[in-house]
Structure formats: C-alpha cells, structure tokens
Design a protein around this motif. Structure first.
Motif, PDB file in Angstrom:
ATOM      1  N   GLY A  78       6.493 -39.570   3.392  1.00 39.20           N
ATOM      2  CA  GLY A  78       6.584 -40.471   2.250  1.00 39.20           C
ATOM      3  C   GLY A  78       5.248 -40.885   1.674  1.00 39.20           C
ATOM      4  N   ARG A  79       4.212 -40.106   1.925  1.00 42.48           N
ATOM      5  CA  ARG A  79       2.900 -40.433   1.372  1.00 42.48           C
ATOM      6  C   ARG A  79       2.864 -40.035  -0.100  1.00 42.48           C
ATOM      7  N   THR A  80       2.136 -40.806  -0.891  1.00 40.75           N
ATOM      8  CA  THR A  80       1.980 -40.486  -2.305  1.00 40.75           C
ATOM      9  C   THR A  80       1.078 -39.266  -2.446  1.00 40.75           C
ATOM     10  N   TYR A  81       1.094 -38.652  -3.623  1.00 39.72           N
ATOM     11  CA  TYR A  81       0.197 -37.527  -3.876  1.00 39.72           C
ATOM     12  C   TYR A  81      -1.259 -37.942  -3.658  1.00 39.72           C
ATOM     13  N   SER A  82      -1.610 -39.140  -4.077  1.00 39.89           N
ATOM     14  CA  SER A  82      -2.987 -39.617  -3.907  1.00 39.89           C
ATOM     15  C   SER A  82      -3.345 -39.773  -2.434  1.00 39.89           C
ATOM     16  N   GLU A  83      -2.428 -40.309  -1.638  1.00 40.97           N
ATOM     17  CA  GLU A  83      -2.683 -40.477  -0.205  1.00 40.97           C
ATOM     18  C   GLU A  83      -2.817 -39.123   0.493  1.00 40.97           C
ATOM     19  N   VAL A  84      -1.946 -38.203   0.138  1.00 38.64           N
ATOM     20  CA  VAL A  84      -2.021 -36.855   0.716  1.00 38.64           C
ATOM     21  C   VAL A  84      -3.333 -36.196   0.303  1.00 38.64           C
ATOM     22  N   GLY A  85      -3.672 -36.324  -0.978  1.00 30.94           N
ATOM     23  CA  GLY A  85      -4.921 -35.746  -1.469  1.00 30.94           C
ATOM     24  C   GLY A  85      -6.132 -36.312  -0.762  1.00 30.94           C
ATOM     25  N   GLN A  86      -6.129 -37.607  -0.507  1.00 28.85           N
ATOM     26  CA  GLN A  86      -7.256 -38.225   0.196  1.00 28.85           C
ATOM     27  C   GLN A  86      -7.368 -37.655   1.606  1.00 28.85           C
ATOM     28  N   PHE A  87      -6.252 -37.509   2.298  1.00 29.35           N
ATOM     29  CA  PHE A  87      -6.288 -36.981   3.662  1.00 29.35           C
ATOM     30  C   PHE A  87      -6.795 -35.540   3.690  1.00 29.35           C
ATOM     31  N   PHE A  88      -6.313 -34.704   2.772  1.00 28.71           N
ATOM     32  CA  PHE A  88      -6.672 -33.284   2.770  1.00 28.71           C
ATOM     33  C   PHE A  88      -7.925 -32.981   1.947  1.00 28.71           C
ATOM     34  N   GLY A  89      -8.524 -34.004   1.349  1.00 25.64           N
ATOM     35  CA  GLY A  89      -9.729 -33.790   0.553  1.00 25.64           C
ATOM     36  C   GLY A  89      -9.453 -33.076  -0.755  1.00 25.64           C
ATOM     37  N   ARG A  90      -8.302 -33.375  -1.348  1.00 26.74           N
ATOM     38  CA  ARG A  90      -7.885 -32.736  -2.595  1.00 26.74           C
ATOM     39  C   ARG A  90      -7.498 -33.810  -3.619  1.00 26.74           C
ATOM     40  N   ASP A  91      -7.430 -33.396  -4.865  1.00 28.87           N
ATOM     41  CA  ASP A  91      -6.977 -34.258  -5.951  1.00 28.87           C
ATOM     42  C   ASP A  91      -5.453 -34.380  -5.913  1.00 28.87           C
ATOM     43  N   ARG A  92      -4.917 -35.483  -6.417  1.00 26.25           N
ATOM     44  CA  ARG A  92      -3.461 -35.681  -6.415  1.00 26.25           C
ATOM     45  C   ARG A  92      -2.735 -34.599  -7.213  1.00 26.25           C
ATOM     46  N   THR A  93      -3.377 -34.052  -8.253  1.00 29.55           N
ATOM     47  CA  THR A  93      -2.730 -32.996  -9.035  1.00 29.55           C
ATOM     48  C   THR A  93      -2.638 -31.698  -8.238  1.00 29.55           C
TER      49      THR A  93
END
Length: 137
Positions: A78-93
């Motif tokens: 249930g992580r947001t795209y932004s949270e996932v992106g922060q963890f993986f070092g990627r942009d939310r898009t």
C-alpha cells in the motif's frame, strides 16, 4: 522490531534477507517491509540487492525484477508511488510506469502464477517485514 535485530537470516525470506535487508532498510529510510519485498524478489529472481536497487537500468532481467519489486511494494504494502520511488531511488512516474507494465504482463499465465506466488508470500509479512504469527486455536 527492525530486521537488523533478527540476525543473519530473515524469518520470512531466508538468507537473502537478514543483513542485506537491514542494510537496505537503513539506507532507504527504514522501510523494513519494502526491504523484505525487495529481498524476496531478488532471491527468487536471482538478482543481488545492490543490482535491484542500482541507479542504472542494468540488464533487462534486472530491470524486470526491479519493476516487479516496485509493483509488489505498491500493491501489497500500500505504499504510494512516491514512497516506492524513494525506496528504489526512482521518480514516482517511473514507479507508475513499472506498475502499468507489470499489470500488462500479468496476462501471461506463467507470469501471473509467479506474481500470485509473490503476493501469497508477501501477504504473510507485517509492517516491519517480519513473518506474521497466527494465534493458536
């Protein structure tokens, strides 16, 4: 309880977890569950954690494993795209694109079975990245 206190072997993900999960959890903002998902995907796809979280795209099989880990982190945790992106070092898009790609790939029977197996394994993990224990009786 953070995963670093669990010793060398992660209870849900075996030896692929443990110290690696703790190190990446610390480096990526303390998200033990996301680190556990990444460790699980890396272990089952035979992709080292450092490659799974590497800044470059790497080989296609590594990129696909990373997209799958991002998708599972978003959908199952249930992580947001932004949270996932922060963890993986990627942009939310980039995360949104990865999730759309994985959804499209789920039409393939073999891939759908693999994703379902990941989802079942991740469903048994709590917010700290530890295996849930069910009360007896």
């Amino acid at each position: 309880m953070r995963s670093e206190a669990m010793g060398a072997e992660h209870p849900a993900f075996g030896r692929a977890g443990g110290a690696q999960v703790a190190a990446f959890e610390r480096a990526r903002g303390g998200d033990g569950a996301a680190a556990a998902v990444a460790a699980l995907v890396g272990r089952r796809r035979n992709v080292p954690m450092d490659q799974l979280l590497h800044r470059s795209r790497c080989k296609p099989e590594i990129a696909e494993a990373r997209m799958l880990a991002m998708y599972l982190t978003h959908v199952m945790l249930g992580r947001t795209y932004s949270e996932v992106g922060q963890f993986f070092g990627r942009d939310r898009t980039t995360v949104a694109h990865a999730c759309a790609r994985i959804e499209d790939m789920r039409d393939a029977p073999g891939f759908e079975d693999e994703v379902s197996a990941f989802e079942a394994a991740i469903g048994a993990i709590d917010a700290d990245g530890r295996e849930r224990r069910h009360a007896a009786g």
